[in-house]
Design a protein around this motif. Structure first.
Motif, PDB file in Angstrom:
ATOM      1  N   ASP A  38       5.341  13.168  12.398  1.00  0.00           N
ATOM      2  CA  ASP A  38       4.494  12.227  12.491  1.00  0.00           C
ATOM      3  C   ASP A  38       3.926  11.819  11.159  1.00  0.00           C
ATOM      4  OD1 ASP A  38       4.446  12.032  15.129  1.00  0.00           O
ATOM      5  OD2 ASP A  38       2.750  13.500  15.514  1.00  0.00           O
ATOM      6  N   MET A  39       4.370  10.509  10.696  1.00  0.00           N
ATOM      7  CA  MET A  39       3.897  10.357   9.150  1.00  0.00           C
ATOM      8  C   MET A  39       2.844   9.212   9.189  1.00  0.00           C
ATOM      9  SD  MET A  39       7.654  10.163   7.694  1.00  0.00           S
ATOM     10  CE  MET A  39       7.180   9.792   6.064  1.00  0.00           C
ATOM     11  N   GLY A  43       1.397   5.625   3.987  1.00  0.00           N
ATOM     12  CA  GLY A  43       2.223   6.166   2.921  1.00  0.00           C
ATOM     13  C   GLY A  43       2.290   7.727   2.874  1.00  0.00           C
ATOM     14  N   VAL A  44       2.672   8.140   1.964  1.00  0.00           N
ATOM     15  CA  VAL A  44       2.810   9.411   1.704  1.00  0.00           C
ATOM     16  C   VAL A  44       1.705  10.244   1.507  1.00  0.00           C
ATOM     17  CG1 VAL A  44       3.997  11.179   0.387  1.00  0.00           C
ATOM     18  CG2 VAL A  44       5.345   9.155   0.830  1.00  0.00           C
ATOM     19  N   LEU A 102      -0.518   3.004  -7.923  1.00  0.00           N
ATOM     20  CA  LEU A 102      -0.491   4.305  -7.610  1.00  0.00           C
ATOM     21  C   LEU A 102       0.058   4.847  -6.416  1.00  0.00           C
ATOM     22  CD1 LEU A 102      -4.062   4.841  -9.267  1.00  0.00           C
ATOM     23  CD2 LEU A 102      -1.765   5.191 -10.357  1.00  0.00           C
ATOM     24  N   GLU A 103      -0.180   4.131  -5.177  1.00  0.00           N
ATOM     25  CA  GLU A 103       0.429   4.359  -3.890  1.00  0.00           C
ATOM     26  C   GLU A 103       1.943   4.240  -3.973  1.00  0.00           C
ATOM     27  OE1 GLU A 103      -1.279   5.307  -0.686  1.00  0.00           O
ATOM     28  OE2 GLU A 103      -2.532   6.086  -2.468  1.00  0.00           O
ATOM     29  N   GLU A 104       2.232   3.181  -4.614  1.00  0.00           N
ATOM     30  CA  GLU A 104       3.765   3.105  -4.615  1.00  0.00           C
ATOM     31  C   GLU A 104       4.457   4.183  -5.504  1.00  0.00           C
ATOM     32  OE1 GLU A 104       4.659  -0.732  -6.168  1.00  0.00           O
ATOM     33  OE2 GLU A 104       3.641  -1.774  -4.539  1.00  0.00           O
ATOM     34  N   LYS A 105       3.643   4.658  -6.490  1.00  0.00           N
ATOM     35  CA  LYS A 105       4.115   5.631  -7.496  1.00  0.00           C
ATOM     36  C   LYS A 105       4.492   6.916  -6.493  1.00  0.00           C
ATOM     37  CE  LYS A 105       2.570   8.391 -10.954  1.00  0.00           C
ATOM     38  NZ  LYS A 105       1.384   8.768 -12.045  1.00  0.00           N
ATOM     39  N   LYS A 109       7.892   9.149  -5.371  1.00  0.00           N
ATOM     40  CA  LYS A 109       8.009  10.665  -5.730  1.00  0.00           C
ATOM     41  C   LYS A 109       8.688  11.504  -4.461  1.00  0.00           C
ATOM     42  CE  LYS A 109       4.165  11.717  -8.951  1.00  0.00           C
ATOM     43  NZ  LYS A 109       3.074  12.263  -9.234  1.00  0.00           N
ATOM     44  N   SER A 110       8.186  10.931  -3.299  1.00  0.00           N
ATOM     45  CA  SER A 110       8.700  11.779  -2.226  1.00  0.00           C
ATOM     46  C   SER A 110      10.114  11.265  -1.650  1.00  0.00           C
ATOM     47  CB  SER A 110       7.660  11.949  -1.062  1.00  0.00           C
ATOM     48  OG  SER A 110       7.707  10.267  -0.698  1.00  0.00           O
TER      49      SER A 110
END
Length: 110
Positions: A38-39, A43-44, A102-105, A109-110
């Motif tokens: 479950d994601m 976002g991450v 910042l969310e896209e960054k 990363k993941s």
């Protein structure tokens, strides 16, 4: 030392048997990570730390003792959301753009 036998003859090693392969494995249904885990849709999400001094930490604890929130995370989230709501429209659009970057960054990363 003991006596060593020095022959010029080379010792032949037995030949290795070849590896016999079985039937080839074929994947019928490829499973994606999002099908199993479950994601969150936004976002991450991963834990991070925010450094504060002891006075700010004590103020957060006092607000929690007053029943302002159930956890430090929830309280900080409420305080941040209140500040975002108080922004003028021009600053709010700048905030939204910076937040999106910042969310896209984090996603990269993941």
């Amino acid at each position: 030392m003991g006596m060593l036998k020095h022959d010029d003859k080379k010792i032949s090693k037995p030949k290795k048997s070849t590896l016999e392969r079985g039937t080839k494995v074929v994947v019928e249904n490829q499973v994606k990570r999002k099908d199993v885990v479950d994601m969150p849709d936004s976002g991450v999400t991963f834990p991070v730390n925010v450094r504060v001094d002891n006075h700010i930490r004590n103020k957060i604890s006092a607000l929690l003792n007053l029943g302002m929130a159930k956890s430090q995370k929830e309280l900080v989230k409420q305080l941040v959301e209140n500040e975002i709501d108080r922004l003028p429209e021009s600053d709010k659009s700048r905030f939204d753009r910076m937040f999106e970057i910042l969310e896209e960054k984090d996603n990269m990363k993941s």
